[in-house]
Each structure stands twice: as C-alpha cells, then as structure tokens.
Design an enzyme around this catalytic site. Structure first.
Site, PDB file in Angstrom:
ATOM      1  N   LYS A 119      -1.356  22.339   3.908  1.00  0.00           N
ATOM      2  CA  LYS A 119      -0.834  21.012   3.617  1.00  0.00           C
ATOM      3  C   LYS A 119       0.690  21.113   3.539  1.00  0.00           C
ATOM      4  O   LYS A 119       1.248  21.812   2.693  1.00  0.00           O
ATOM      5  CB  LYS A 119      -1.378  20.469   2.294  1.00  0.00           C
ATOM      6  CG  LYS A 119      -0.839  19.069   1.986  1.00  0.00           C
ATOM      7  CD  LYS A 119      -1.035  18.693   0.534  1.00  0.00           C
ATOM      8  CE  LYS A 119      -0.227  17.438   0.221  1.00  0.00           C
ATOM      9  NZ  LYS A 119      -0.135  17.155  -1.217  1.00  0.00           N
ATOM     10  N   GLY A 163       2.518  11.988  -8.941  1.00  0.00           N
ATOM     11  CA  GLY A 163       2.370  12.109 -10.380  1.00  0.00           C
ATOM     12  C   GLY A 163       2.681  10.863 -11.172  1.00  0.00           C
ATOM     13  O   GLY A 163       2.692  10.890 -12.405  1.00  0.00           O
ATOM     14  N   GLY A 177       0.029   9.529  -6.349  1.00  0.00           N
ATOM     15  CA  GLY A 177       0.164   8.252  -7.046  1.00  0.00           C
ATOM     16  C   GLY A 177      -1.116   7.664  -7.599  1.00  0.00           C
ATOM     17  O   GLY A 177      -1.078   6.666  -8.319  1.00  0.00           O
ATOM     18  N   SER A 183      -2.752  14.992 -10.569  1.00  0.00           N
ATOM     19  CA  SER A 183      -2.323  14.506 -11.882  1.00  0.00           C
ATOM     20  C   SER A 183      -3.321  13.545 -12.516  1.00  0.00           C
ATOM     21  O   SER A 183      -3.537  13.581 -13.733  1.00  0.00           O
ATOM     22  CB  SER A 183      -0.961  13.813 -11.769  1.00  0.00           C
ATOM     23  OG  SER A 183       0.029  14.702 -11.299  1.00  0.00           O
TER      24      SER A 183
END
Length: 262
Positions: free
Chosen positions: A105, A166, A193, A215
């Site tokens: 990634k 995050g 997000g 997160s």
C-alpha cells in the site's frame, strides 16, 4: 426470493472474502491487535513498515507472531513517507522482509498536519514501483482525474480518502467517491477518515469495493466490539448497494395500498 449474486473482491489476482481491511497500529498491545483483527474477520491487515517490527529488530516483539501471514495477507504500507524516494525504499525493504512479497500500500504524505497525500510524489512513486514489479494499492485524494491516472500507471487498487487520516469525520465528499468508482476498472476502497459503523456502511452503499480503517477501531472505547461492528457494517452496506435503494420521493407514499379498503 431472488438473491443477487455478488462478485468477489479480487486484488492483483487474489480473491478475498472480506471487504473490510484493517490496520495494525494504535492498539495498546499486540494482544489487543490480535483480538480486534480476529473480531473484524478481515483477510488483509496493513503494517506500517517504518513503525512496526515484522522482523527488523530481533529483540522486539514481532507483529507476525500474533497476526500470522498464514492466516492474513500482510499489506506493507509506507506510512510516514513524504517523498517518492523514501516510499520506494520502504516497499523494497518490505519485500525483502516478507520473502518477495509484492503487494504493497503506497502512501506519500504532503504535510504532518493534514497527512493529505502529495499527489506529485505519489504518482512518481507509483510509476517506479509498478515498473519494479510491485502490485500497488494506492492512497490518494478524492480527485477522479488523479484516481484514473493512478489506474493508468498500473496500480491494482485506488484508495481515495473519505476524510483526513485519523480524523473520524466520515465521508465528506461522497459525490467524488462515487465518480471515482463509476469510472474505475480496478477495485476502489475507501481509506482514511472512517469514524463509526455507519460511515463504513455508507462507503459500501456508494458502491465501493471495500473499506480500510485503523483509528476507528483502535481508538474506540472497546476496539474488539467496534471491530465486530465494522465487520457487520461493511456486509450490510454491500448488501444494501446490491439490493438497490428505493427512489427518493418529494411526498409521502403509504406503506399499505388504498385499494379494497374496508
């Protein structure tokens, strides 16, 4: 009842049963990482090579001892890289540590405050990595033109942000995410997000092929329970997309027909 047959998620020739991808950072310890990853029932787990030990340091706990490559596809990422050069070097290190593993990634960040992608450096790194034989899943902004350019370079999946990494803000620009998906010939996975289960379901209802998050699970009060919630949200959102939502109407429409009233 007629069931809609779903196409499997295929990335770089490999098929995955789960459309939820999870990160491995921000947990209180490796045991919590393992429990949350298991609860998410994910197939792919991302690993920040510059921040996580997967064998670089023999004296430190190894993530791979609790998240086995025999069970999960390990997705090395270039978190913390701000130049194409650093990102390419990090991917090459990951390939060496993981015995020739080519799926990575890519993320090349623009600044420390927003962690927004630096698109110029991202495009350059993507080209170099593809030319070097890597299968590149790429974090990008929600620009449909940039997403298409990354696909043309040869990236195996494009991963537009829902909002800042995050931040937990959810999907701030659903129209662009939908545009990216409509024109793509490779998987589109929302990345960054996501804050709660409804955000994940919304991403899937837009038609995305998957969602990646860290997160939202790791920073929850109960990460293991949130991981389970995200698993079900992704499944529900995908089924909702396949089912096809009802048309929105300007006025009410009775649930029961008016004919044959007593």
């Amino acid at each position: 009842m007629t069931m809609t047959t779903d196409k499997p998620l295929v990335i770089a020739g490999s098929t995955y049963k789960s459309r939820l991808l999870v990160g491995s950072g921000k947990y209180k310890d490796l045991e919590e990482t393992k429990l949350a990853t298991d609860a998410a029932d994910a197939d792919i787990i991302t690993v920040a090579i510059r921040r996580t030990n997967i064998g670089q340091d023999k004296n430190e706990p190894n993530l791979l001892d609790v998240v086995s490559p025999d069970r999960y596809t390990i997705l090395p990422n270039t978190a913390g890289c701000y130049t194409a050069k650093d990102a390419v070097r990090t991917c090459q290190l990951a390939r060496e540590l993981l015995g020739g593993h080519n799926l990575v990634k890519l993320e090349v960040l623009g600044d420390e405050k927003t962690l927004y992608p630096n698109i110029v450096e991202t495009l350059a790194a993507a080209q170099t990595l593809v030319d070097d034989g890597f299968d590149v899943m790429v974090y990008t902004n929600d620009d449909p033109i940039v997403a298409k350019e990354l696909e043309k370079i040869g990236c195996v999946a494009v991963m537009p942000l829902a909002s800042l990494i995050g931040s937990g803000q959810g999907i701030t620009n659903p129209a662009n995410i939908k545009l990216i998906k409509e024109q793509a010939n490779v998987p589109v996975l929302v990345d960054a997000g996501i804050g709660c289960a409804s955000d994940a379901a919304k991403a899937m209802e837009l038609g995305c092929d998957g969602v990646l998050m860290n997160s939202a699970i790791a920073n929850a009060s109960n990460p293991i329970l949130m991981a389970s919630a995200m698993k079900h949200a992704v499944i529900a959102g995908r089924e909702s997309f396949l089912a096809g939502r009802m048309m929105k109407k300007a006025y009410a429409s009775a649930s029961s027909p008016m004919e044959n009233l007593i």
